[in-house]
Design a protein around this motif. Structure first.
Motif, PDB file in Angstrom:
ATOM      1  N   ASP A 104       0.847  -1.192   0.000  1.00  0.00           N
ATOM      2  CA  ASP A 104       0.000   0.000   0.000  1.00  0.00           C
ATOM      3  C   ASP A 104       0.884   1.245   0.000  1.00  0.00           C
ATOM      4  OD1 ASP A 104      -2.516   1.493   0.428  1.00  0.00           O
ATOM      5  OD2 ASP A 104      -1.664   1.902   2.404  1.00  0.00           O
ATOM      6  N   PRO A 178      -3.566  -3.067   2.813  1.00  0.00           N
ATOM      7  CA  PRO A 178      -2.421  -2.583   3.596  1.00  0.00           C
ATOM      8  C   PRO A 178      -2.011  -3.492   4.748  1.00  0.00           C
ATOM      9  CG  PRO A 178      -4.407  -1.397   4.202  1.00  0.00           C
ATOM     10  CD  PRO A 178      -4.785  -2.280   3.043  1.00  0.00           C
ATOM     11  N   GLU A 259      -7.397   2.379  -6.343  1.00  0.00           N
ATOM     12  CA  GLU A 259      -7.705   2.010  -4.965  1.00  0.00           C
ATOM     13  C   GLU A 259      -8.611   0.786  -4.957  1.00  0.00           C
ATOM     14  OE1 GLU A 259      -8.310   6.082  -2.607  1.00  0.00           O
ATOM     15  OE2 GLU A 259      -9.284   6.051  -4.580  1.00  0.00           O
ATOM     16  N   LEU A 268      -6.464  -0.465  -0.255  1.00  0.00           N
ATOM     17  CA  LEU A 268      -5.129  -0.553  -0.857  1.00  0.00           C
ATOM     18  C   LEU A 268      -5.045   0.535  -1.920  1.00  0.00           C
ATOM     19  CD1 LEU A 268      -2.464  -2.138  -1.659  1.00  0.00           C
ATOM     20  CD2 LEU A 268      -3.939  -3.462  -3.198  1.00  0.00           C
ATOM     21  N   ASN A 270      -2.534   2.768  -4.657  1.00  0.00           N
ATOM     22  CA  ASN A 270      -1.262   2.852  -5.371  1.00  0.00           C
ATOM     23  C   ASN A 270      -1.353   3.832  -6.524  1.00  0.00           C
ATOM     24  OD1 ASN A 270      -1.663  -0.369  -4.695  1.00  0.00           O
ATOM     25  ND2 ASN A 270       0.384   0.369  -4.181  1.00  0.00           N
TER      26      ASN A 270
END
Length: 276
Positions: A104, A178, A259, A268, A270
């Motif tokens: 994450d 995460p 997400e 999560l 990125n």
């Protein structure tokens, strides 16, 4: 409990328990990683160590070095329909490699060789004890916990032939985090929705209950052909709504934010960058 793998401010890899905005370190010389603690069965009995502000550490993938990462393809009927494939009698299984995983907050790397880089939000589970030839009725006993997963896919490479793997395991393309959320933190796993957002737009949204092959069935099937170890990961498949099957297609590019949210399991997140 919610467990994370992370780097201390001095760069040393470690793991611990999340308490609000604080991470309580649990690593020991005997169990220096979350995988090691699962392997020796010591996780629930580890003493608290140092505490760190979450903002002061860098997260690592929930399990940084799983021996096996097995992914279920075509596990939601809507996704099967959008791909135009025939639903089979058994799950489609492919593999990822550990160097494809990112945490994450880390950048997700768009491979230079593809312009068809797609998202796939998924629920992942982590195996908590050695598992071989597990009956579906006993499968829940082997689950240590859950996390969000993004099975970043280079669609052209995925379809070079009949296998999926070449498009599914480029380095830095698999978001995982995460945290590892233990089953007792989740009231109703089946009711949780797997939701993916690209630049804030909701692009995937289905409940876990829509899986064609549920988690016990998947564990029974996978452990029938390969033994699993503590820390191994199963990504359970993506809902409908993938970018490759939209009109026009919707692929990820540098600067995008993706997400994956799964209810109480968390989000999560990125950013996409180009491969250098």
């Amino acid at each position: 409990m919610r467990y994370v793998s992370f780097r201390r401010p001095d760069g040393t890899p470690s793991f611990g328990r999340i308490e609000g905005e604080t991470i309580v370190e649990l690593a020991t010389n005997v169990a220096p990683s979350l995988k090691a603690a699962l392997t020796d069965g010591s996780l629930s009995g580890l003493a608290d160590g140092a505490s760190y502000a979450a903002a002061d550490v860098v997260l690592l993938p929930v399990i940084s070095d799983p021996a096996k990462i097995l992914c279920v393809g075509l596990n939601y009927a809507e996704h099967v329909r959008e791909t135009g494939r025939e639903q089979k009698a058994h799950p489609a299984i492919f593999v990822r490699y550990a160097d494809s995983l990112i945490a994450d907050g880390q950048p997700m790397v768009k491979p230079a060789v593809t312009e068809r880089f797609d998202y796939e939000g998924e629920l992942a589970l982590v195996i908590g004890q050695p598992a071989h030839k597990v009956a579906a009725a006993d499968a829940w006993d082997y689950v240590a916990g859950y996390a969000a997963f993004n099975d970043g896919s280079a669609r052209d490479w995925q379809r070079h032939n009949i296998q999926f793997t070449p498009g599914k395991t480029f380095p830095g393309t698999g978001g995982f985090g995460p945290a590892l959320v233990t089953p007792d933190e989740i009231d109703d796993l089946q009711a949780l929705r797997v939701q993916t957002r690209l630049n804030g737009e909701l692009v995937q949204d289905q409940p876990v209950s829509d899986m064609i092959w549920d988690i016990p069935t998947v564990i029974e099937y996978v452990t029938a052909f390969t033994p699993l170890s503590p820390g191994d990961v199963i990504a359970t498949g993506t809902p409908g709504g993938v970018g490759d099957k939209r009109t026009p297609p919707l692929y990820m590019k540098a600067g995008d934010k993706v997400e994956v949210t799964i209810g109480t399991i968390g989000t999560l997140s990125n950013r996409i960058i180009d491969e250098q």
